[in-house]
Design a protein around this motif. Structure first.
Motif, mmCIF file in Angstrom:
data_model
loop_
_atom_site.group_PDB
_atom_site.id
_atom_site.type_symbol
_atom_site.label_atom_id
_atom_site.label_comp_id
_atom_site.label_asym_id
_atom_site.label_seq_id
_atom_site.Cartn_x
_atom_site.Cartn_y
_atom_site.Cartn_z
ATOM 1 N N LEU A 1 0.880 3.886 -3.143
ATOM 2 C CA LEU A 1 0.482 5.282 -2.954
ATOM 3 C C LEU A 1 1.609 6.225 -3.352
ATOM 4 O O LEU A 1 1.374 7.292 -3.929
ATOM 5 N N GLY A 2 2.859 5.828 -3.059
ATOM 6 C CA GLY A 2 4.006 6.632 -3.463
ATOM 7 C C GLY A 2 4.102 6.768 -4.975
ATOM 8 O O GLY A 2 4.403 7.849 -5.506
ATOM 9 N N LEU A 3 3.814 5.679 -5.693
ATOM 10 C CA LEU A 3 3.836 5.715 -7.157
ATOM 11 C C LEU A 3 2.751 6.644 -7.692
ATOM 12 O O LEU A 3 2.994 7.428 -8.619
ATOM 13 N N VAL A 4 1.553 6.582 -7.105
ATOM 14 C CA VAL A 4 0.451 7.448 -7.541
ATOM 15 C C VAL A 4 0.793 8.914 -7.310
ATOM 16 O O VAL A 4 0.595 9.761 -8.188
ATOM 17 N N VAL B 1 0.840 -1.203 0.000
ATOM 18 C CA VAL B 1 0.000 0.000 0.000
ATOM 19 C C VAL B 1 0.873 1.251 0.000
ATOM 20 O O VAL B 1 0.614 2.198 -0.753
ATOM 21 N N PHE B 2 1.900 1.256 0.815
ATOM 22 C CA PHE B 2 2.790 2.417 0.906
ATOM 23 C C PHE B 2 3.489 2.691 -0.421
ATOM 24 O O PHE B 2 3.533 3.825 -0.906
ATOM 25 N N LEU C 1 -10.021 1.787 -1.609
ATOM 26 C CA LEU C 1 -8.723 1.979 -2.249
ATOM 27 C C LEU C 1 -7.645 1.176 -1.528
ATOM 28 O O LEU C 1 -6.835 0.487 -2.167
ATOM 29 N N LYS C 2 -7.624 1.237 -0.213
ATOM 30 C CA LYS C 2 -6.619 0.488 0.551
ATOM 31 C C LYS C 2 -6.782 -1.012 0.362
ATOM 32 O O LYS C 2 -5.793 -1.748 0.268
ATOM 33 N N ALA C 3 -8.029 -1.473 0.284
ATOM 34 C CA ALA C 3 -8.265 -2.907 0.079
ATOM 35 C C ALA C 3 -7.743 -3.354 -1.279
ATOM 36 O O ALA C 3 -7.121 -4.426 -1.399
ATOM 37 N N LEU C 4 -7.962 -2.545 -2.310
ATOM 38 C CA LEU C 4 -7.463 -2.881 -3.640
ATOM 39 C C LEU C 4 -5.945 -2.882 -3.673
ATOM 40 O O LEU C 4 -5.309 -3.763 -4.255
ATOM 41 N N LEU C 5 -5.342 -1.856 -3.056
ATOM 42 C CA LEU C 5 -3.882 -1.765 -3.035
ATOM 43 C C LEU C 5 -3.266 -2.933 -2.275
ATOM 44 O O LEU C 5 -2.205 -3.445 -2.645
#
Length: 266
Positions: free
Chosen positions: A11-14, A7-8, A213-217
């Motif tokens: 999110l960094g890539l996004v 997840v971390f 979103l967190k569940a998908l990631l």
């Protein structure tokens, strides 16, 4: 621990890709130095990579214009899925405009936001969509008016096809082509999903965005298929209800074909 790290990093890539691509998209919209969808395709693709989603395509976007794409709707990720490879613009519900990231992405894609509950504004919104189609934009309409659980397409709302009628009645076009498109989330970690697992990818009703979103990631590996049907002409005298039922039947048929016999995972 592994899911938290995934997840971390995702999110960094996004965030990193957005910091680079947002200014480029704004420059494109203001100057026209390159087609607006060029940057958007890259951006959508980066978000899908962060989510671990692989897109498989059967058929192609129609070349006829004006074009209205009638698609089923499962998740907010449907926009990224279609936008990652197709030169399309979207019709979305009004509340998405205020969402973090999704709202910004939608605005930079010149999404038309519609308030389906306010009949006073429906005519103006349909007129805007009709004008956009007449100028050559392929507009994507999520014709169910809501999101499903990924197992079955919901009934299509004939009122949402009003833009096609208005484009003709206002003289913007003699006919509008309507193309059925089915979206299906078919595999999780390379394994075909069954009825119980497909809702993992779905974003249903008033579900909060961030937990989904967190569940998908955290899952990090989905396959999604996009199937294009043959477009049909919608002209003066065409019946909106009949057209909606025809599009619904074609989308449901393609969706079930994808769920029953998914394309090979790459």
């Amino acid at each position: 621990m592994i899911k938290k790290l995934r997840v971390f990093l995702a999110l960094g890539l996004v965030v990193a890709s957005s910091l680079v691509l947002v200014p480029l998209q704004i420059l494109s919209m203001k100057t026209g130095l390159w087609p607006e969808t060029v940057i958007l395709k890259i951006w959508h693709g980066m978000i899908l990579r962060a989510l671990g989603m692989r897109v498989h395509i059967k058929g192609a976007l129609a070349t006829e214009r004006p074009l209205l794409v009638a698609a089923n709707h499962i998740s907010w990720t449907d926009i990224m899925v279609l936008g990652s490879f197709a030169d399309v613009k979207f019709i979305a519900r009004a509340d998405l405009e205020g969402w973090p990231l999704i709202g910004m992405l939608s605005k930079l894609q010149r999404t038309v936001f519609i308030e389906r509950e306010r009949k006073r504004t429906s005519g103006d919104q349909a007129s805007e969509i009709a004008g956009r189609m007449a100028k050559g934009d392929a507009m994507v309409l999520f014709a169910e008016g809501s999101t499903g659980d990924g197992n079955l397409a919901l009934p299509f709302k004939s009122t949402l096809f009003g833009a096609a009628s208005m484009a003709i009645s206002e003289g913007a076009a003699q006919k509008v082509f309507i193309q059925p498109v089915a979206i299906a989330y078919t595999r999780l970690h390379g394994v075909p999903m069954g009825r119980r697992h497909r809702p993992i990818a779905a974003w249903i009703g008033d579900q909060d965005l961030m937990p989904h979103l967190k569940a998908l990631l955290a899952e990090g590996s989905f396959d999604v298929e996009v199937h294009f049907g043959e477009p049909i002409p919608f002209a003066k005298g065409s019946n909106r209800k009949e057209t909606a039922r025809l599009m619904e039947a074609k989308v449901r048929e393609m969706m079930q074909a994808a769920l029953t016999d998914p394309l090979p995972s790459r």
